[in-house]
Design an enzyme around this catalytic site. Structure first.
Site, short mmCIF file in Angstrom:
data_model
loop_
_atom_site.label_atom_id
_atom_site.label_comp_id
_atom_site.label_asym_id
_atom_site.label_seq_id
_atom_site.Cartn_x
_atom_site.Cartn_y
_atom_site.Cartn_z
N GLY A 241 0.82 -1.20 0.00
CA GLY A 241 0.00 0.00 0.00
C GLY A 241 0.86 1.25 0.00
O GLY A 241 1.97 1.26 -0.51
N GLY A 242 0.34 2.32 0.62
CA GLY A 242 0.98 3.62 0.56
C GLY A 242 1.98 3.85 1.67
O GLY A 242 1.99 3.17 2.70
N PHE A 243 2.84 4.88 1.47
CA PHE A 243 3.90 5.18 2.42
C PHE A 243 3.36 5.64 3.77
O PHE A 243 3.87 5.24 4.82
CB PHE A 243 4.84 6.24 1.84
CG PHE A 243 5.79 5.68 0.83
CD1 PHE A 243 7.05 5.26 1.20
CD2 PHE A 243 5.41 5.55 -0.49
CE1 PHE A 243 7.92 4.72 0.28
CE2 PHE A 243 6.27 5.01 -1.43
CZ PHE A 243 7.54 4.60 -1.05
N ALA A 244 2.36 6.48 3.77
CA ALA A 244 1.83 7.00 5.04
C ALA A 244 1.28 5.86 5.89
O ALA A 244 1.53 5.79 7.11
CB ALA A 244 0.75 8.04 4.78
N THR A 245 0.56 4.94 5.26
CA THR A 245 0.02 3.80 6.00
C THR A 245 1.15 2.89 6.47
O THR A 245 1.12 2.37 7.59
CB THR A 245 -0.97 3.01 5.13
OG1 THR A 245 -1.99 3.90 4.68
CG2 THR A 245 -1.60 1.87 5.91
N GLY A 246 2.16 2.70 5.62
CA GLY A 246 3.31 1.89 6.01
C GLY A 246 4.02 2.45 7.23
O GLY A 246 4.41 1.70 8.13
N CYS B 239 2.27 -0.18 -9.30
CA CYS B 239 3.37 0.35 -8.51
C CYS B 239 4.70 0.34 -9.25
O CYS B 239 5.63 1.05 -8.86
CB CYS B 239 3.50 -0.40 -7.19
SG CYS B 239 3.68 -2.18 -7.38
N GLU C 185 5.62 -3.41 0.74
CA GLU C 185 5.85 -2.93 -0.61
C GLU C 185 5.04 -1.65 -0.72
O GLU C 185 3.82 -1.67 -0.74
CB GLU C 185 5.40 -3.99 -1.62
CG GLU C 185 5.85 -3.69 -3.03
CD GLU C 185 4.85 -2.80 -3.75
OE1 GLU C 185 5.07 -1.56 -3.74
OE2 GLU C 185 3.90 -3.33 -4.31
#
Length: 464
Positions: free
Chosen positions: A219-224, A273, A239
């Site tokens: 998923g996305g960077f902020a969620t990661g 991606c 990822e």
């Protein structure tokens, strides 16, 4: 498959092209986390008890069932995720491969003998190591490859003897459930996979559970980053997307490079991606490449994903298409020029190519995750490498050249998880290691490599 829920909230699943509601699913709440985990703990015990042959047999049977139900799976992907029917059929074929590879991995990778007698003090010792399951794995999956990316988490986890709490995208839960149903039909004990539908609070509560031994997230960077802050002492595999650069040199076959880059930029409506987002072209052939690329982009047909003639379907939502439109508007305001596309009808955003994008623009620096590509010229190999590496994260990159020495130099110099030579940046087979470079890189997918992430070595040493 499902854990009970105490909540009354309902998740409406929408067709991204028509906007119609195609299903309603009960939502889990934070209060459901402990019952979810009780079920998952039982699943972990059952999974560990399965022999490797049993895991292989279940996964192999699941691959055959999925192959038999390929048309049904593809139609669901079109309806729920908005992929064109051609792209959906390819995704189903890849998911069959992923599950088949998982079946082979279940019995092919079980450690090796350790030569204790090769070292001083080990002459009277014999032993080996095996790969043992971690226990309960939390898999959080995205919408863009709603079948195959779920397969990339479930297949290796089952091969390794784990249980899985599966939290699919709220936008594409039906496709994930379809694959789980296939695994259950193949003989997988029901408790080994627990499917959870819920909001971010539910996901965060699950991430924090101590008995979750690994979080596998795409998923996305902020969620990661939020997951990393919450997880505590457990394995993380993430990822988190990219912003793929493509470098085209003057000696390349320009026609082939254009065709590969068009495919790499606009496959799955750019919601990819490893999609080609920044194309850097040697200045002496820049105008030729630009004009060919713009002309080819303009021939693509966007619209109804169920129509076999459609090249580019809708984005996952109208909000996603509006975001893409806004990014291009911002780039144009800063001096960019539209070469093709930049038209939106609801959730459909036409394939778009732009040039003269300011290096400070969001479109250049962040992942667009949309059918948008930026073209720019370069004058030297060193300049191309520096610009390609200028963003904070990368999954794949691509290089087009007929000079093998240059190809090998670029393969080494480009800071990415994979470098494709004379091919699109989005080329991937499901057996290869797949993951990011630089910021946010954690672990690798690709069946064997995910299996290793989802298991741990255990040494047995016998003194004789």
């Amino acid at each position: 498959m499902d854990a009970p829920t105490t909540g009354t909230a309902v998740l409406r699943v929408l067709d991204p092209y028509s906007g119609e509601t195609i299903a309603e699913l009960a939502q889990h709440t934070v209060e459901d986390v402990e019952p979810i985990m009780e079920r998952a703990r039982l699943g972990a015990s059952l999974s560990r008890e399965l022999t490797r042959f049993a895991r292989h047999t279940i996964l192999d049977r699941a691959a055959r069932i999925l192959e038999e139900r390929a048309d049904e799976a593809a139609a669901l992907i079109v309806r729920e995720a908005g992929k064109t029917i051609t792209q959906a059929r390819k995704e189903v074929r890849r998911a069959v491969t992923t599950i088949s590879l998982s079946a082979e991995t279940a019995r092919a990778f079980d450690g090796e003998v350790i030569p204790f007698d090769a070292y001083e003090g080990g002459g009277n010792r014999r032993g080996w190591y095996t790969r043992e399951p971690l226990g309960v794995i939390l898999a959080i999956t995205p919408y863009n490859d709603a079948l195959n990316l779920v397969a990339h988490k479930l297949g290796p986890a089952i091969a390794g003897g784990n249980a899985v709490v599966l939290k699919p995208s709220q936008l594409t839960p039906l496709t994930a459930r379809f694959l789980v149903d296939v695994l259950l039909e193949a003989g997988l004990p029901d408790e080994i996979i627990t499917v959870v539908h819920g909001d971010r609070q539910v996901a965060q509560a699950l991430v924090a559970v101590r008995d979750i031994r690994m979080v596998s997230f795409t998923g996305g960077f902020a969620t990661g980053e939020a997951i990393a802050r919450t997880a505590g002492l457990k394995k993380l595999a993430m990822e988190l997307g990219g912003n793929a650069p493509v470098v085209v040199f003057a000696d390349a076959d320009i026609a082939e490079a254009v065709e590969a880059c068009v495919s790499g930029a606009f496959w799955a409506a750019g919601q990819n991606c490893v999609g080609s987002q920044r194309i850097l072209i040697e200045r002496s052939v820049y105008a030729e490449f630009r004009d060919r690329f713009a002309a080819r982009t303009s021939t693509l047909r966007a619209g109804d994903p169920s129509d076999p003639a459609t090249d580019v379907g809708p984005m996952i939502s109208e909000a996603a298409a509006v975001r893409a439109e806004r990014m291009v508007d911002d780039a144009v305001s800063a001096g960019a020029r539209v070469l093709a596309g930049h038209r939106r009808d609801g959730s459909v955003y036409w394939p778009t190519a732009v040039e003269n994008v300011a290096l400070s623009c969001e479109l250049w620096n962040e992942e667009a995750f949309a059918p948008v590509v930026a073209l720019a010229p370069f004058d030297s190999e060193e300049e191309a490498v520096a610009e390609a590496n200028s963003v904070d994260y990368a999954l794949h990159a691509a290089v087009f050249t007929t000079d093998i020495g240059r190809a090998l130099r670029l393969a080494e110099a480009l800071d990415a998880g994979g470098v494709m030579i004379n091919d699109s940046s989005d080329y991937r087979i499901d057996s290869m290691p797949f993951g990011g470079s630089k910021y946010g890189s954690m672990g690798r997918e690709g069946v064997r490599f995910a299996y290793e992430e989802m298991t741990q070595p255990k040494v047995t040493c016998i003194t004789t």
